[in-house]
Structure formats: C-alpha cells, structure tokens
Design a protein around this motif. Structure first.
Motif, PDB file in Angstrom:
ATOM      1  N   SER A   1     -20.574  33.141 -28.215  1.00  8.98           N
ATOM      2  CA  SER A   1     -19.675  32.896 -27.075  1.00  8.98           C
ATOM      3  C   SER A   1     -19.007  34.159 -26.547  1.00  8.98           C
ATOM      4  O   SER A   1     -18.737  34.270 -25.347  1.00  8.98           O
TER       5      SER A   1
ATOM      6  N   SER B   1     -18.252  35.273 -22.679  1.00  6.78           N
ATOM      7  CA  SER B   1     -16.897  35.258 -22.143  1.00  6.78           C
ATOM      8  C   SER B   1     -16.535  36.567 -21.451  1.00  6.78           C
ATOM      9  O   SER B   1     -15.672  36.587 -20.566  1.00  6.78           O
TER      10      SER B   1
ATOM     11  N   TYR C   1     -10.439  34.388 -16.643  1.00 10.07           N
ATOM     12  CA  TYR C   1     -10.471  34.709 -18.072  1.00 10.07           C
ATOM     13  C   TYR C   1      -9.181  34.244 -18.750  1.00 10.07           C
ATOM     14  O   TYR C   1      -9.223  33.622 -19.828  1.00 10.07           O
TER      15      TYR C   1
ATOM     16  N   LEU D   1      -9.157  30.383 -19.027  1.00 10.11           N
ATOM     17  CA  LEU D   1     -10.031  29.900 -20.099  1.00 10.11           C
ATOM     18  C   LEU D   1      -9.398  30.155 -21.465  1.00 10.11           C
ATOM     19  O   LEU D   1      -9.449  29.288 -22.359  1.00 10.11           O
ATOM     20  N   GLU D   2      -8.797  31.325 -21.632  1.00 10.07           N
ATOM     21  CA  GLU D   2      -8.149  31.651 -22.901  1.00 10.07           C
ATOM     22  C   GLU D   2      -6.938  30.760 -23.145  1.00 10.07           C
ATOM     23  O   GLU D   2      -6.683  30.329 -24.273  1.00 10.07           O
TER      24      GLU D   2
ATOM     25  N   ASN E   1     -14.716  25.970 -27.345  1.00  7.41           N
ATOM     26  CA  ASN E   1     -14.643  27.195 -26.556  1.00  7.41           C
ATOM     27  C   ASN E   1     -15.999  27.612 -26.012  1.00  7.41           C
ATOM     28  O   ASN E   1     -16.123  27.993 -24.841  1.00  7.41           O
TER      29      ASN E   1
ATOM     30  N   VAL F   1     -16.766  27.993 -22.089  1.00  9.98           N
ATOM     31  CA  VAL F   1     -17.107  29.310 -21.552  1.00  9.98           C
ATOM     32  C   VAL F   1     -18.506  29.323 -20.957  1.00  9.98           C
ATOM     33  O   VAL F   1     -18.730  29.858 -19.858  1.00  9.98           O
TER      34      VAL F   1
END
Length: 206
Positions: A114, A118, A130, A133-134, A168, A172
């Motif tokens: 991943s 990412s 970013y 997503l985090e 995750n 992603v």
C-alpha cells in the motif's frame, strides 16, 4: 496518543508499555526500512509526467516488487524469532506482548504493497487528498484498536492493527484506481499472493 490514553484508562500503564513495545518492534522498526527505500522512490515517481500512465504504473509496481522481496523474508523471520528477541531486547516481563507483535507483523506485508501506491497522491501534488486519506485511516485504526482490546486484549490490538491496514490498502488503491488510473501488474499480484500466504503460514505455525 488516543490509543495509549484509552489503554491506560481501560487497564493500566503496564498494558500501555506492552502495547508500545510491540508497536515499536513491528511498525516503527519496519517503517524505518520503508523510509530508507522511499528516499529513492519518491523522486523517481514525482519525475514521471502525470499523463504518462504506463510509466507511472510501472514505477509503482516495481517499487512494490522491491519492497516485498526485501521486507517479506525479514518479516517472516521476525514472526518466528520474536519470542527469543523480546527477552533479549527488553526483559521476560515483556513476553505477554509477543502474540500481539506477531499479529501486527502481518500488517507490514500489506504496508509493503500500500505504501508505494499511497505516495501517488503526494507525487501528483494532491496533498489535501493525502491528508484526508490519512485522517480517515487514523479514525478507523483508533476505533478498531479500541474494539480489539475490549474483545481480545493485547492480541486483539495486534489483529486490529492488521485489519486497519487491510482497510487502508482498499481505500488507497481504490482512490488511486479512480484518480490516477493505477493498476497492479500481474507480477505484483503474483508476488503479493506468495509472500502474504507464506507470512500467514509462518504466523499460524509459530
């Protein structure tokens, strides 16, 4: 900090120390290896033009291959030797966190796949995406670890961390598929299937 605060309130500082030691041995140490590899990878990925989908996908897939081939044997060895390493590095009082750490090591197999994907959002200058997503991942990992500890103790937190990485990679890769037209190569899928299967077998046997 939220997770450690929860563990401290729900149990005591001993559990916090065990969780922290297991986290450092698995995720933190493995992250150092990933970071070393990313120093070369990120500039190469950033240099690929946005319109060049073929080279973009090839760069990401090659990095995943390298990550898996380098990290996977180390992770398998770590799962096997954690019962020996923990008393040597810490003390016998930390042995109860070994099952949690072994379960967490499985998450690093997933991260090897991943993480290169990412980095696409950063390489394309989509820093807001970013961060979003985090942030979503951070919320999910806190919820899963809380649930895991309540239903499975320290081992439950290790399983929860691995499940959070499964979430995750799905999130992603789905975003990269839609936004950047990223595709896994057949070879990467082949490598991933082999190493994930071997890692899971090592975990079950150990």
């Amino acid at each position: 900090m939220i997770i450690r605060s929860f563990l401290n309130v729900s149990s005591d500082l001993d559990v916090v120390g065990l969780y922290n030691a297991g986290y450092v041995l698995t995720i933190t140490y493995a992250s150092m290896v990933f970071s070393a590899m990313e120093t070369d990878y990120f500039p190469r990925l950033s240099a690929v033009p946005r319109q060049d989908i073929f080279n973009q996908n090839q760069t990401v897939n090659r990095q995943i291959e390298v990550s898996l081939l380098i990290v996977a044997p180390m992770l398998s060895a770590l799962i096997v030797f954690l019962p020996v390493l923990v008393p040597l590095l810490f003390s016998s009082k930390f042995v109860p966190m070994v099952p949690m750490a072994q379960a967490t090591v499985l998450a690093m197999y997933i991260r090897a796949v991943s993480l290169p994907v990412s980095y696409l959002t950063l390489a394309r200058g989509d820093s807001a995406a970013y961060m979003l997503l985090e942030a979503v991942y951070d919320v999910v990992v806190v919820m899963l670890v809380v649930y895991g500890y309540r239903h499975g103790g320290l081992l439950g937190t290790g399983i929860a961390l691995t499940v959070s990485y499964v979430f995750n990679i799905i999130m992603v890769c789905t975003y990269a598929y839609i936004r950047y037209r990223f595709r896994f190569s057949v070879q990467v899928l082949h490598y991933a299937a082999i190493h994930l299967s071997l890692g899971f077998c090592v975990y079950i046997i150990s």
